[in-house]
Design a protein around this motif. Structure first.
Motif, PDB file in Angstrom:
ATOM      1  N   PHE A 355      -0.836 -20.498  33.730  1.00 14.25           N
ATOM      2  CA  PHE A 355      -0.792 -19.801  32.282  1.00 14.25           C
ATOM      3  C   PHE A 355      -0.283 -18.434  32.226  1.00 14.25           C
ATOM      4  N   GLN A 356      -0.162 -17.587  33.581  1.00 13.31           N
ATOM      5  CA  GLN A 356      -0.045 -16.319  33.825  1.00 13.31           C
ATOM      6  C   GLN A 356       1.037 -16.136  35.036  1.00 13.31           C
ATOM      7  N   ARG A 357       1.812 -15.374  34.585  1.00 13.32           N
ATOM      8  CA  ARG A 357       2.996 -14.848  35.625  1.00 13.32           C
ATOM      9  C   ARG A 357       2.051 -14.441  37.014  1.00 13.32           C
ATOM     10  N   ALA A 358       2.699 -14.842  38.159  1.00 15.29           N
ATOM     11  CA  ALA A 358       2.176 -14.480  39.447  1.00 15.29           C
ATOM     12  C   ALA A 358       2.817 -13.085  39.799  1.00 15.29           C
ATOM     13  N   LEU A 359       2.091 -12.124  40.086  1.00 15.74           N
ATOM     14  CA  LEU A 359       2.606 -10.559  40.243  1.00 15.74           C
ATOM     15  C   LEU A 359       3.524 -10.686  41.794  1.00 15.74           C
ATOM     16  N   LEU A 360       2.710 -11.329  42.784  1.00 12.92           N
ATOM     17  CA  LEU A 360       3.559 -11.342  43.981  1.00 12.92           C
ATOM     18  C   LEU A 360       5.019 -11.940  43.971  1.00 12.92           C
ATOM     19  N   PRO A 361       4.807 -13.212  43.644  1.00 13.73           N
ATOM     20  CA  PRO A 361       6.252 -14.039  43.715  1.00 13.73           C
ATOM     21  C   PRO A 361       7.210 -13.227  42.780  1.00 13.73           C
ATOM     22  N   ALA A 362       6.868 -12.837  41.679  1.00  8.15           N
ATOM     23  CA  ALA A 362       7.676 -12.070  40.813  1.00  8.15           C
ATOM     24  C   ALA A 362       8.263 -10.807  41.368  1.00  8.15           C
ATOM     25  N   LEU A 363       7.300  -9.934  42.241  1.00 13.03           N
ATOM     26  CA  LEU A 363       7.983  -8.698  42.611  1.00 13.03           C
ATOM     27  C   LEU A 363       8.769  -9.093  43.831  1.00 13.03           C
ATOM     28  N   THR A 364       8.473 -10.094  44.509  1.00 13.00           N
ATOM     29  CA  THR A 364       9.216 -10.408  45.585  1.00 13.00           C
ATOM     30  C   THR A 364      10.652 -10.696  45.345  1.00 13.00           C
ATOM     31  N   GLU A 365      10.917 -11.634  44.053  1.00  9.00           N
ATOM     32  CA  GLU A 365      11.958 -12.021  43.627  1.00  9.00           C
ATOM     33  C   GLU A 365      12.931 -10.966  42.956  1.00  9.00           C
ATOM     34  N   GLU A 366      12.083  -9.796  42.261  1.00  6.39           N
ATOM     35  CA  GLU A 366      13.256  -9.080  41.383  1.00  6.39           C
ATOM     36  C   GLU A 366      13.309  -7.755  42.161  1.00  6.39           C
ATOM     37  N   MET A 367      12.384  -7.302  43.041  1.00  6.11           N
ATOM     38  CA  MET A 367      12.448  -5.833  43.664  1.00  6.11           C
ATOM     39  C   MET A 367      13.576  -5.924  44.847  1.00  6.11           C
ATOM     40  N   THR A 368      14.294  -4.766  44.779  1.00  6.84           N
ATOM     41  CA  THR A 368      15.339  -4.486  45.835  1.00  6.84           C
ATOM     42  C   THR A 368      15.248  -3.286  46.542  1.00  6.84           C
ATOM     43  N   GLY A 369      15.551  -3.019  47.664  1.00  5.88           N
ATOM     44  CA  GLY A 369      15.545  -1.592  48.327  1.00  5.88           C
ATOM     45  C   GLY A 369      14.195  -1.017  48.580  1.00  5.88           C
ATOM     46  N   ALA A 370      13.263  -1.284  48.385  1.00  2.20           N
ATOM     47  CA  ALA A 370      11.865  -1.129  48.594  1.00  2.20           C
ATOM     48  C   ALA A 370      11.026  -2.039  49.448  1.00  2.20           C
ATOM     49  N   ALA A 371      10.042  -1.569  50.020  1.00  2.00           N
ATOM     50  CA  ALA A 371       9.204  -2.274  51.133  1.00  2.00           C
ATOM     51  C   ALA A 371       7.950  -2.456  50.245  1.00  2.00           C
ATOM     52  N   LEU A 372       7.505  -3.937  50.287  1.00  4.00           N
ATOM     53  CA  LEU A 372       6.267  -4.347  49.349  1.00  4.00           C
ATOM     54  C   LEU A 372       5.132  -4.581  50.407  1.00  4.00           C
ATOM     55  N   HIS A 373       4.064  -3.882  50.273  1.00  5.38           N
ATOM     56  CA  HIS A 373       2.697  -4.022  51.017  1.00  5.38           C
ATOM     57  C   HIS A 373       1.735  -4.796  50.420  1.00  5.38           C
ATOM     58  N   VAL A 374       1.100  -5.852  50.788  1.00  8.96           N
ATOM     59  CA  VAL A 374       0.252  -6.724  50.095  1.00  8.96           C
ATOM     60  C   VAL A 374      -1.357  -6.587  50.708  1.00  8.96           C
ATOM     61  N   ILE A 375      -2.210  -6.109  49.986  1.00 12.46           N
ATOM     62  CA  ILE A 375      -3.480  -5.921  50.674  1.00 12.46           C
ATOM     63  C   ILE A 375      -4.363  -7.233  50.145  1.00 12.46           C
ATOM     64  N   THR A 376      -5.010  -7.906  51.148  1.00 10.74           N
ATOM     65  CA  THR A 376      -5.432  -9.010  50.765  1.00 10.74           C
ATOM     66  C   THR A 376      -6.926  -8.779  50.391  1.00 10.74           C
ATOM     67  N   GLU A 377      -7.857  -9.460  49.658  1.00  7.96           N
ATOM     68  CA  GLU A 377      -9.503  -9.296  49.331  1.00  7.96           C
ATOM     69  C   GLU A 377      -9.936  -9.665  50.524  1.00  7.96           C
ATOM     70  N   HIS A 378     -11.122  -8.901  50.848  1.00 10.85           N
ATOM     71  CA  HIS A 378     -11.953  -9.518  52.055  1.00 10.85           C
ATOM     72  C   HIS A 378     -12.508 -10.731  51.804  1.00 10.85           C
ATOM     73  N   ALA A 379     -12.906 -11.516  52.627  1.00 11.44           N
ATOM     74  CA  ALA A 379     -13.141 -12.861  52.598  1.00 11.44           C
ATOM     75  C   ALA A 379     -14.791 -12.891  52.072  1.00 11.44           C
ATOM     76  N   HIS A 380     -15.376 -12.041  52.234  1.00 11.90           N
ATOM     77  CA  HIS A 380     -16.794 -11.765  51.718  1.00 11.90           C
ATOM     78  C   HIS A 380     -16.991 -10.594  51.135  1.00 11.90           C
ATOM     79  N   SER A 381     -16.463 -10.574  49.970  1.00  9.44           N
ATOM     80  CA  SER A 381     -16.529  -9.239  49.277  1.00  9.44           C
ATOM     81  C   SER A 381     -18.110  -9.033  48.685  1.00  9.44           C
ATOM     82  N   GLU A 382     -18.505  -7.909  48.477  1.00  9.76           N
ATOM     83  CA  GLU A 382     -19.905  -7.727  47.820  1.00  9.76           C
ATOM     84  C   GLU A 382     -19.606  -7.964  46.504  1.00  9.76           C
TER      85      GLU A 382
END
Length: 896
Positions: A355-382
């Protein structure tokens, strides 16, 4: 905007460029240290321009005795310097007035950070340059990197030398061109050893202190970085002015996108690490979406904490607004030449992706000329503990859902009642009304709940077979699907409109509050009044107590508070001093002295720190309230700085008037004392040297001259003493009942010998009330006015004296038949040392008489005014009004 549409220039960039119209261009020759050849290079380029036919004027150049630099001045016109007297010494400074009068095509002004001698128009040379640029003069100047204001502390840590002469970064940022004059540290040390920088003894000391190889290497890096930053800023401005779409990876710029989730602070720290590795500026951004509900209190707290962390780590923060996150993010990135984007990827249920547009695929598809850094959530977040303040909004949200269900129930009951009496009625409209009301009353999500429950209720109770979720007819399937779709659309649209209206209302309220705060702060003329207005606004915004502290000497002291001025404890005072000295927030909910009972922010003005503001830690602020408070602090800082500037301007004006008074006094003394003394000395010498050869009439004439000049000296000294009493507040007023006719008569008697062939007429009524006044001061004021009338009226003219009463005053009028006072000078005729601008006025007094009369009359509660011309374009009338007292309303004695 589609990719095919031409990109429009940034309006702010165009306005900034338009503001430069008529302004001169500034070029700065930047170096890492003295001796790199900045002045030499500036003069060499100026000489080449001169050879090409360009006009060049050398305003001021410091050669420091370097012969090769002095040789470049040959063939260039040099502006004479202005001598300034200071503590018995004559200092030669840059003559800004002559430069403005000449207005050359190119002016060379060496040493941008130089401090001018006391008594100059501006304390700093860079301020002279600003005035010249505003007048349209093109300037070339020189600057060492250690004199840049923001780098003073860095240079001090590197070299151990704290620079006192600095240039604000804002002034340097307005330079149109910066040229780096660079040589290696070894070459500079070689020049130092050869005596090309300092004298040999000074050079030996400098080589072991400031000019150590490691110091010069660090300073060189600072100069190179500053140059690179300037070039990057110029590139960004050029792209905005031309509407060029970025990013251009000429320099790195980092953008960190955060959301109201537990990853926000981790993303900020990751952005800081990336900025350190790339040595690039970085910004933390949050996108507000009008089509979505605002984050709850816990989410708003996370955004606020992330922004605070970003500020503490040296980053910038920005809040963007847009329905589409991807489009808004990329639009900002293109406008600001962002080359690195940092986002987070948290775990979320897979069903939400439907039901929601995923940010990561949309950015990967539309952005040009810039680098994208993805920070993932820790497996055992408090798991974060839920804030107490978040419970109320959640309860309110559930109440909205329950109320929406209740509205559907009411709609179902109404539909059932109508269904009993009217077969074939369109009952679906009743349910749609309930969905519409839910959306308008409670927002998006309760409206969607109402839509779903309304569809199920309509199916269960009103579609055959009834009391079952089974749909019996194929046509009813279409009816149900259409109803469900319309209900969802109605709920979505009404909920979205409500949320947008509420967001717009909150913004309008914040803007209105800021405008009101700005109006109140701007209306305050003094720093204390501004501080009190700021404290009241902060208290109203936070719902708690507020305090404002202002600098007094080396300390900051509580100046204003609301509702009252509180007493700060030791921990609170320490937090306030930290915020003042470090320019960072301190106290509760910060990283410095968090156990304090107050939170303090520095009030950073446009040029310097203006003070410190604090609020009680008991105040709980959401994100919007915090942004409002920060905006309020910015406005308060500027208002305090403006009030300080106004006070400084008043002091400067008082100093200017004092200097003008001193100069006028010296000029007056040089003439008005020397002239009578010369006359007395000459007459006395003649009498002593030729006692027997002088005839009696000649001796009498010389003795009369001595007496007249001595009386003139006595009057002048008396005027000076009277003015000193007035200026120093030492005037002793002894009021008693006075008849102004008697005082006028005494004044005329004192001047009888000076009247010459002039006639004095008197127009007094038989009865005139007494007035409460000091007879000695009133007589002296009248004598001064009469002396002025005698000095400026011709022989055989008439001086008219009159006294009369009106409803509230006794009025004295003195008229003469002199040449009169120009209309433009009437308001200034009572100023000190004010004389008519004619050579014939020399010797007619020091210009103090009317000023003293005005001071005496006003000190007794009266008023004085001048009118001119009064008779056929000539003559002057001086009017004195003295207030009648209640006890003096009975007639006074009659005069013959």
């Amino acid at each position: 905007m589609t990719p095919e549409e031409p990109r429009r220039p940034d309006p702010d960039a165009l306005l900034a460029e338009a503001a430069k119209a008529g302004r001169g261009r500034l070029k700065v020759f930047l170096g890492m240290a003295p001796g790199v050849g900045k002045t030499y290079e500036m003069l060499a380029q100026a000489a080449r321009r001169r050879q090409d036919g360009g006009a060049v004027l050398v305003g001021v150049v410091e050669t420091h005795g370097r012969r090769e630099t002095e040789a470049l001045l040959d063939g260039l016109e040099v502006l004479p310097r202005k001598p300034i007297e200071y503590k018995g010494r004559t200092l030669l400074e840059f003559d800004i007035d002559e430069a403005l009068a000449r207005k050359p095509a190119l002016l060379l002004v060496d040493e941008y950070a130089h401090s001018n001698a006391p008594g100059s128009r501006h304390p700093k040379r860079w301020q002279d340059v600003e005035e010249l640029l505003a007048a349209g003069v093109n300037i070339w100047t020189t600057l060492n990197v250690q004199h840049i204001e923001s780098l003073v502390d860095v240079v001090w840590k590197i070299t151990g030398v704290r620079q006192r002469e600095t240039v604000p970064d804002s002034a340097l940022s307005r330079a149109d061109d910066i040229e780096l004059v660079d040589i290696t540290p070894d070459e500079l040390r070689q020049r130092l050893s050869e005596g090309k920088v300092y004298l040999p003894e000074t050079a030996r000391l400098a080589s072991t202190n400031f000019f150590k190889p490691e110091n010069l290497t660090a300073l060189r890096e600072l100069a190179l970085r500053r140059m690179a930053q300037t070039v990057d800023d110029q590139l960004l401005v050029a792209m905005r002015q031309k509407g060029v779409e970025g990013p251009w990876a000429a320099g790195e710029r980092i953008l960190v996108l955060i959301a109201p989730d537990p990853m926000s602070e981790s993303l900020v720290r990751a952005g800081r690490r990336l900025a350190d590795m790339m040595d690039a500026p970085w910004t933390v951004a949050y996108i507000e979406r009008p089509n979505k509900p605002s984050p709850d209190a816990a989410g708003a707290g996370r955004i606020s904490a992330a922004f605070k962390l970003a500020a503490q780590l040296g980053g910038q923060t920005v809040v963007l607004t847009g329905d589409d996150i991807v489009e808004t993010l990329l639009e900002y990135g293109r406008r600001n030449n962002v080359t690195q984007i940092v986002i987070g990827k948290s775990r979320r249920p897979h069903w939400r992706m439907l039901f929601q547009r995923a940010l990561l695929p949309a950015l990967t598809e539309e952005m040009t000329g810039a680098a994208l850094h993805v920070i993932t959530e820790h497996a055992h977040s408090e798991v974060e503990p839920k804030a107490k303040s978040a419970r109320r909004p959640r309860v309110w949200q559930w109440r909205g859902h329950l109320a929406s269900i209740g509205m559907v129930v009411v709609a179902g009951g109404l539909a059932g009642l109508i269904d009993q009496f009217s077969r074939g009625a369109n009952l679906a409209m009743i349910f749609l009304v309930s969905v519409l009301v839910s959306g308008l009353a409670y927002g998006l999500w309760p409206a969607l709940t109402a839509a779903a429950f309304a569809a199920l209720t309509y199916n269960f109770f009103f579609l055959d077979p009834r009391l079952s979720f089974v749909i019996g007819h194929a046509t009813d399937v279409l009816t149900f699907v259409v109803f469900f779709a319309v209900a969802l659309a109605t709920g979505y649209l009404t909920g979205r409109v409500r949320d947008q209206a509420l967001a717009a209302s909150r913004r309008a309220t914040a803007i209105t509050a800021l405008l009101e705060a700005s109006r109140r702060l701007s209306a305050s003329a003094k720093q204390e009044e501004t501080a009190q207005a700021l404290a009241q606004q902060l208290a109203a915004a936070t719902g708690g107590a507020a305090i404002v502290l202002l600098p007094r000497g080396d300390e900051i002291v509580p100046t204003a508070g609301s509702p009252t001025l509180p007493t700060l404890g030791p921990a609170d005072a320490a937090a306030a001093r930290w915020a003042w000295s470090r320019g960072e927030p301190a106290g509760a909910e910060t990283g410095t002295l968090p156990n304090a009972g107050w939170t303090f922010w520095p009030l950073q003005g446009l040029r310097a720190r203006a003070g410190v503001a604090g609020v009680e830690a008991t105040a709980v602020l959401d994100e919007e309230s915090q942004r409002y408070v920060l905006s309020l602090l910015d406005q308060g800082a500027v208002a305090l700085e403006r009030a300080e500037f106004a006070a400084d301007a008043a002091d400067a004006e008082a100093l200017r008037r004092s200097d003008k008074l001193r100069s006028a006094l010296l000029n007056s003394v040089s003439h008005d004392l020397r002239t009578p003394l010369s006359t007395v000395l000459g007459a006395a010498t003649t009498l002593l040297e030729y006692p027997d050869s002088l005839e009696r009439p000649v001796q009498v004439d010389l003795l009369s001259s001595i007496r007249e000049e001595a009386e003139r000296l006595n009057r002048y000294v008396g005027n000076l003493l009277d003015m000193t009493r007035l200026e120093g507040g030492g005037l002793d007023i002894r009021k008693d009942w006075v008849d102004v006719r008697d005082v006028l008569g005494a004044a005329v008697d004192r001047l009888s010998r000076r009247l010459g062939e002039r006639r004095v007429t008197r127009d007094f009524p038989a009865d005139l009330p007494l007035v409460k006044a000091d007879s000695a001061l009133l007589e002296q004021a009248l004598v001064n006015i009469l002396e002025n009338a005698v000095a400026y009226s011709p022989d055989n003219s008439t001086i008219e004296l009159a006294a009369y009463e009106d409803r509230n005053n006794v009025v004295v009028s003195i008229e003469d038949e002199g040449r009169g006072i120009p209309t433009a000078e009437l308001e200034r005729v009572f100023e000190k040392f004010r004389r008519m601008e004619e050579s014939s006025d020399r010797g007619k007094g020091a210009g103090l008489g009317l000023a003293i009369s005005k001071g005496f009359i006003e000190a007794m509660g009266g008023r004085i005014a001048a009118a001119s011309p009064i008779h056929h374009g000539r003559g002057t009338r001086i009017l004195i009004s003295l207030k009648k007292e209640a006890a003096a309303l009975t007639p006074a004695r009659a005069h013959a």
